[in-house]
Motif scaffolding. Structure first.
Motif, PDB file in Angstrom:
ATOM      1  N   CYS A 166      -1.881  20.053 -26.287  1.00  0.00           N
ATOM      2  CA  CYS A 166      -3.043  21.095 -26.319  1.00  0.00           C
ATOM      3  C   CYS A 166      -3.525  21.807 -25.005  1.00  0.00           C
ATOM      4  N   ALA A 167      -3.138  21.075 -24.009  1.00  0.00           N
ATOM      5  CA  ALA A 167      -3.615  21.425 -22.702  1.00  0.00           C
ATOM      6  C   ALA A 167      -2.520  21.535 -21.553  1.00  0.00           C
ATOM      7  N   TYR A 168      -1.241  21.817 -22.165  1.00  0.00           N
ATOM      8  CA  TYR A 168      -0.008  21.961 -21.483  1.00  0.00           C
ATOM      9  C   TYR A 168       0.814  23.181 -21.749  1.00  0.00           C
ATOM     10  N   PHE A 169       0.887  23.436 -23.134  1.00  0.00           N
ATOM     11  CA  PHE A 169       1.654  24.374 -23.614  1.00  0.00           C
ATOM     12  C   PHE A 169       1.102  25.476 -23.959  1.00  0.00           C
ATOM     13  N   ARG A 170       1.474  26.755 -23.850  1.00  0.00           N
ATOM     14  CA  ARG A 170       1.044  27.881 -24.798  1.00  0.00           C
ATOM     15  C   ARG A 170       1.504  28.089 -25.882  1.00  0.00           C
ATOM     16  N   VAL A 171       0.578  28.059 -26.926  1.00  0.00           N
ATOM     17  CA  VAL A 171       0.908  28.062 -28.337  1.00  0.00           C
ATOM     18  C   VAL A 171       0.828  29.374 -29.028  1.00  0.00           C
ATOM     19  N   SER A 172       2.107  29.714 -29.039  1.00  0.00           N
ATOM     20  CA  SER A 172       2.386  31.157 -29.576  1.00  0.00           C
ATOM     21  C   SER A 172       2.714  31.088 -30.601  1.00  0.00           C
ATOM     22  N   PHE A 173       2.588  32.104 -31.531  1.00  0.00           N
ATOM     23  CA  PHE A 173       3.009  32.180 -33.259  1.00  0.00           C
ATOM     24  C   PHE A 173       3.033  33.647 -33.500  1.00  0.00           C
ATOM     25  N   TYR A 174       3.621  33.795 -34.742  1.00  0.00           N
ATOM     26  CA  TYR A 174       3.676  34.926 -35.293  1.00  0.00           C
ATOM     27  C   TYR A 174       2.257  35.659 -35.742  1.00  0.00           C
ATOM     28  N   TRP A 175       1.889  36.879 -35.117  1.00  0.00           N
ATOM     29  CA  TRP A 175       0.845  37.305 -35.197  1.00  0.00           C
ATOM     30  C   TRP A 175      -0.058  37.341 -36.733  1.00  0.00           C
ATOM     31  N   ALA A 176       0.869  37.507 -37.888  1.00  0.00           N
ATOM     32  CA  ALA A 176       0.260  37.327 -39.127  1.00  0.00           C
ATOM     33  C   ALA A 176      -0.240  36.102 -39.430  1.00  0.00           C
ATOM     34  N   GLU A 177      -0.134  34.943 -38.546  1.00  0.00           N
ATOM     35  CA  GLU A 177      -0.643  33.549 -38.955  1.00  0.00           C
ATOM     36  C   GLU A 177      -2.432  33.726 -38.946  1.00  0.00           C
ATOM     37  N   SER A 178      -2.660  34.872 -38.287  1.00  0.00           N
ATOM     38  CA  SER A 178      -4.395  35.112 -38.056  1.00  0.00           C
ATOM     39  C   SER A 178      -4.890  35.365 -39.441  1.00  0.00           C
ATOM     40  N   ASP A 179      -6.149  34.937 -39.521  1.00  0.00           N
ATOM     41  CA  ASP A 179      -6.974  35.393 -40.910  1.00  0.00           C
ATOM     42  C   ASP A 179      -6.982  36.757 -40.991  1.00  0.00           C
ATOM     43  N   ALA A 180      -7.053  37.424 -39.890  1.00  0.00           N
ATOM     44  CA  ALA A 180      -7.294  39.334 -39.939  1.00  0.00           C
ATOM     45  C   ALA A 180      -6.001  39.611 -40.664  1.00  0.00           C
ATOM     46  N   ALA A 181      -4.771  38.934 -40.606  1.00  0.00           N
ATOM     47  CA  ALA A 181      -3.696  39.328 -41.252  1.00  0.00           C
ATOM     48  C   ALA A 181      -3.321  38.623 -42.397  1.00  0.00           C
ATOM     49  N   GLY A 182      -4.189  37.991 -42.794  1.00  0.00           N
ATOM     50  CA  GLY A 182      -3.963  37.101 -44.247  1.00  0.00           C
ATOM     51  C   GLY A 182      -3.582  35.762 -43.868  1.00  0.00           C
ATOM     52  N   GLY A 183      -3.570  35.247 -42.767  1.00  0.00           N
ATOM     53  CA  GLY A 183      -3.105  33.889 -42.458  1.00  0.00           C
ATOM     54  C   GLY A 183      -4.469  33.032 -42.556  1.00  0.00           C
ATOM     55  N   VAL A 184      -4.258  32.108 -41.735  1.00  0.00           N
ATOM     56  CA  VAL A 184      -5.544  31.197 -41.605  1.00  0.00           C
ATOM     57  C   VAL A 184      -6.052  30.743 -40.224  1.00  0.00           C
ATOM     58  N   VAL A 185      -5.290  31.218 -39.387  1.00  0.00           N
ATOM     59  CA  VAL A 185      -5.974  30.946 -37.977  1.00  0.00           C
ATOM     60  C   VAL A 185      -6.971  31.699 -37.539  1.00  0.00           C
ATOM     61  N   PRO A 186      -8.165  31.414 -37.194  1.00  0.00           N
ATOM     62  CA  PRO A 186      -9.260  32.284 -36.773  1.00  0.00           C
ATOM     63  C   PRO A 186      -8.844  33.353 -35.770  1.00  0.00           C
TER      64      PRO A 186
END
Length: 129
Positions: free
Chosen positions: A15-35
């Protein structure tokens, strides 16, 4: 795996070594769950966890001290890369990325040399000693 036997709760190096990248639609603003409030836009299609897109990354959701006791404040709503990242040694399979992150913080690899050799032999990889 129970929390008692899970070395991740005393690590947190990934959690303190890598960039944690993911598809934008995983965010809750797009219907996903990631805040959404804990993410930043990387490209039109990729987001990342705040704090991980820097030279010295540390995910904003990581709580605690690396190598001691850690937790994820959004564990149930974490993005796909976090869900799919396996600790080294899980099911007797090494994870070089886990080992590299742990080494950055002075933590030993989770798999012993014996386990690594056994893993290679099980895969019928030729080992020269």
């Amino acid at each position: 795996m129970s929390e008692i036997n899970n070395p991740c709760v005393s690590c947190g190096a990934c959690c303190a070594y890598f960039r944690v990248s993911f598809y934008w639609a995983e965010s809750d603003a797009a219907g996903g769950v990631v805040p959404q409030a804990l993410t930043e836009q990387v490209t039109p299609f990729l987001s990342c966890m705040q704090g991980t897109n820097s030279r010295l990354p540390r995910c904003t959701a990581l709580e605690g001290e690396i190598g001691q006791s850690v937790s994820c404040s959004i564990y149930l709503n974490r993005p796909t890369p976090c869900r799919e990242f396996d600790q080294s040694g899980l099911n007797d399979v090494g994870n070089e990325a886990c080992d590299r992150a742990r080494a950055r913080y002075g933590l030993p690899p989770l798999m012993s040399t014996d386990n690594v050799l056994a893993d290679l032999l099980a895969q019928d990889v030729r080992v020269i000693t």
